[in-house]
Design an enzyme around this catalytic site. Structure first.
Site, PDB file in Angstrom:
ATOM      1  CG  ASP A   1      -7.053   3.842   2.196  1.00 37.07           C
ATOM      2  OD1 ASP A   1      -8.008   3.531   1.446  1.00 37.07           O
ATOM      3  OD2 ASP A   1      -6.892   4.993   2.615  1.00 37.07           O
TER       4      ASP A   1
ATOM      5  CE  LYS B  77      -1.823   1.716   3.702  1.00 33.53           C
ATOM      6  NZ  LYS B  77      -2.593   1.924   4.947  1.00 33.53           N
TER       7      LYS B  77
END
Length: 215
Positions: free
Chosen positions: A139, A121
């Site tokens: 996320d 991420k």
């Protein structure tokens, strides 16, 4: 509505409703952003933006941060979530950044993930925001919004969501789409009480249609 049509509808909506979509983290260079993104894990951007000015004034470069002890860094970031772990990650990241990349934040997602505290991420955020690469960070906001609207289907992990989104979002729009979904999740499609009455996507939103059937 077919999946491709749904994506086209959603993209057109965001193009009109949110023509400018950028990170809310304050930064001036790639090193500052990678520090901010590491700190942002399970912490608000607002809190991170309060922490980083003093932290980066004391440790403005990878070299300065690499020389620090984690406890020194901890003193500056104690108000964020998991400060002990993040202090170690920041020092380790700076050390590895110097060791592997001469202190230059790399643009490749795989290279970025060799740095402590940098998962997929975070790597996607850096690649997308700094280098405008077609990398999409998933996320909690992106994961939730994609599932609710119906952009992702039965995706059990962030990676599965990422793969489904990347299949339909035009490559040149991926960096912006990342922020569209995050900001929509942060301010409209809230986790507990989504503001459906303020959303322009209710006509196609799977979650909204399901909720309407209940009432």
């Amino acid at each position: 509505m077919q999946k491709r049509e749904l994506f086209e509808y959603v993209i057109q909506y965001f193009e009109e409703a949110m023509p400018i979509a950028e990170t809310e983290l304050d930064y001036e260079d790639p090193f500052q952003l990678i520090v901010a993104v590491i700190l942002s894990a399970q912490c608000t951007d607002k809190r991170v933006n309060q922490i980083t000015p003093d932290l980066l004034k004391r440790f403005p470069t990878p070299e300065k941060m690499a020389e620090a002890e984690p406890m020194e860094v901890f003193d500056y970031i104690r108000s964020c979530s998991y400060p002990n772990n993040k202090a170690r990650h920041l020092v380790g990241m700076a050390q590895k950044l110097i060791e592997l990349y001469d202190g230059v934040v790399p643009s490749d997602v795989d290279d970025l993930q060799k740095l402590p505290g940098v998962g997929r991420k975070t790597a996607n955020v850096i690649a997308s925001v700094v280098y405008n690469k077609p990398a999409l960070a998933v996320d909690t906001h992106v994961f939730r919004v994609a599932a609710r609207i119906g952009l992702s289907t039965n995706a059990k992990t962030p990676l599965a969501t990422e793969m489904q989104l990347m299949k339909y979002i035009p490559e040149e729009l991926v960096p912006k789409a990342h922020h569209w979904l995050i900001l929509h999740g942060r301010y409209t499609c809230l986790a507990r009480k989504p503001k459906c009455e303020k959303c322009g996507l209710t006509e196609v939103c799977k979650f909204y249609k399901k909720e309407m059937k209940r009432t």
